[in-house]
Design a protein around this motif. Sequence first.
Motif, PDB file in Angstrom:
ATOM      1  N   GLN A 161       0.831  -1.198   0.000  1.00 59.69           N
ATOM      2  CA  GLN A 161       0.000   0.000   0.000  1.00 59.69           C
ATOM      3  C   GLN A 161       0.873   1.259   0.000  1.00 59.69           C
ATOM      4  N   LEU A 162       1.956   1.234   0.745  1.00 59.81           N
ATOM      5  CA  LEU A 162       2.847   2.392   0.777  1.00 59.81           C
ATOM      6  C   LEU A 162       3.523   2.587  -0.575  1.00 59.81           C
ATOM      7  N   ARG A 163       3.987   1.491  -1.180  1.00 60.85           N
ATOM      8  CA  ARG A 163       4.629   1.602  -2.493  1.00 60.85           C
ATOM      9  C   ARG A 163       3.649   2.148  -3.527  1.00 60.85           C
ATOM     10  N   ASN A 164       2.405   1.665  -3.496  1.00 61.25           N
ATOM     11  CA  ASN A 164       1.398   2.154  -4.436  1.00 61.25           C
ATOM     12  C   ASN A 164       1.161   3.655  -4.259  1.00 61.25           C
ATOM     13  N   GLY A 180       4.589   9.916  -7.041  1.00 62.02           N
ATOM     14  CA  GLY A 180       5.850  10.151  -7.716  1.00 62.02           C
ATOM     15  C   GLY A 180       6.964  10.613  -6.807  1.00 62.02           C
ATOM     16  N   THR A 181       6.883  10.257  -5.513  1.00 62.14           N
ATOM     17  CA  THR A 181       7.930  10.671  -4.583  1.00 62.14           C
ATOM     18  C   THR A 181       7.938   9.738  -3.384  1.00 62.14           C
ATOM     19  N   ASP A 182       9.083   9.649  -2.694  1.00 63.61           N
ATOM     20  CA  ASP A 182       9.181   8.864  -1.462  1.00 63.61           C
ATOM     21  C   ASP A 182       8.580   9.655  -0.299  1.00 63.61           C
ATOM     22  N   GLY A 204      15.454   3.531   4.322  1.00 61.88           N
ATOM     23  CA  GLY A 204      16.713   3.010   4.828  1.00 61.88           C
ATOM     24  C   GLY A 204      16.876   3.159   6.325  1.00 61.88           C
ATOM     25  N   ARG A 205      15.850   3.701   7.010  1.00 62.45           N
ATOM     26  CA  ARG A 205      15.966   3.931   8.453  1.00 62.45           C
ATOM     27  C   ARG A 205      14.918   3.131   9.197  1.00 62.45           C
ATOM     28  N   ARG A 206      15.278   2.684  10.401  1.00 61.76           N
ATOM     29  CA  ARG A 206      14.361   2.000  11.300  1.00 61.76           C
ATOM     30  C   ARG A 206      14.489   2.613  12.690  1.00 61.76           C
ATOM     31  N   PRO A 207      13.437   3.111  13.293  1.00 59.22           N
ATOM     32  CA  PRO A 207      12.087   3.176  12.730  1.00 59.22           C
ATOM     33  C   PRO A 207      12.037   4.117  11.536  1.00 59.22           C
ATOM     34  N   ARG A 258      11.357   7.057   9.071  1.00 62.55           N
ATOM     35  CA  ARG A 258      11.230   8.508   9.243  1.00 62.55           C
ATOM     36  C   ARG A 258      10.629   9.104   7.986  1.00 62.55           C
ATOM     37  N   LEU A 259       9.789  10.096   8.152  1.00 64.62           N
ATOM     38  CA  LEU A 259       9.180  10.756   7.008  1.00 64.62           C
ATOM     39  C   LEU A 259      10.198  11.628   6.291  1.00 64.62           C
ATOM     40  N   THR A 260      10.095  11.667   4.986  1.00 67.88           N
ATOM     41  CA  THR A 260      10.859  12.642   4.216  1.00 67.88           C
ATOM     42  C   THR A 260      10.178  14.000   4.324  1.00 67.88           C
ATOM     43  N   GLN A 261      10.786  15.016   3.758  1.00 69.72           N
ATOM     44  CA  GLN A 261      10.156  16.333   3.752  1.00 69.72           C
ATOM     45  C   GLN A 261       8.810  16.272   3.029  1.00 69.72           C
ATOM     46  N   ALA A 262       8.758  15.563   1.919  1.00 67.64           N
ATOM     47  CA  ALA A 262       7.499  15.404   1.198  1.00 67.64           C
ATOM     48  C   ALA A 262       6.485  14.641   2.045  1.00 67.64           C
TER      49      ALA A 262
END
Length: 313
Positions: free
Chosen positions: A40-43, A49-51, A56-59, A61-65
């Motif tokens: 669901q996250l990949r979809n 069109g963005t991550d 690469g981190r656990r837990p 973390r959200l990107t700026q987007a």
Amino acid sequence: MVMKGLTLRGLEVFEALARTGSVAQAAEITGLSQPSVSQQLRNLENALGTDLVDHGRRPMRLTQAGRSFLARTEAVLAELQMAQSELTVMDLGHLATLSIGLIDDFDNDLTPRLATLLAESLTRSKFKLITLPSLDLFEELEAQRLHLVVSAHSGEVLEGVVEYPLVRDPFILVTPKGIENAMQELPFLRYAREQLISRQIEAHLARQQLEFEERFEIGSHLALMAMVARGLGWAITTPLGFMRAARFHDGLEAHPAPIGDVSRTISLFTRTDWSDQVPQEVAGMMRRLMGSQIVDPALAQLPWLNNRLKLMN
């Protein structure tokens, strides 16, 4: 038109991941398998069109987007939950009268919304809604001056009363922002002794054999939170109380309470002689309102409360 791949389930999964940082916990919250959560996250990311998260981190973390999109996601989900509550309001037109009492923890958002929804359903009825402290509400219920009461459970056996649990509200520590050793450096700000929440907190402190100087005893919850925000002391409250004091959040920090993982239960109470479906239906509506108005925003702000602050069936 909503872009292809952008689904409600994807938004729910993303919000759960943002809250917990864990695929396993997001799967538990959403009722999906872990592979389904990841898909669901990949979809969703492919559709946008963005991550949205740093994979690469656990837990996680959200990107700026992701942080930007989360604010919109939370707003959309809150509106959908509110719409669901409004569409599922029961028909109470058969009632001649309905009187409800609530604790003042919900004055900011939930009580006004509840009053509006009920009034719209009570097309030909006499309707009364009041707010009182918990102990006063039980007296009104016992005297049959109220049909329904929403209150913290006192812990006592209530004869002739039916309980519908609504939310588990754990106790938390609230300190002034930026003061690391507030419990050692500042006084304990207590609720007034005659309040039920004060009696519950004092009982838990006694069980942990914790003693603090008795200097401040405050009967107003907002006054108590204002004093903490001004750096005058620290307090023990609950997430419902913390969220009610939103105007003071810039000066507050919330932490696990020193009395352990203990909580109070907020429930709807009615007398056993009320045999129709109204109490169950009102309890269901209260849970939906609490989820969208209080629990979800609280968990978004304090994710460490996940699985501790939760609605009860």
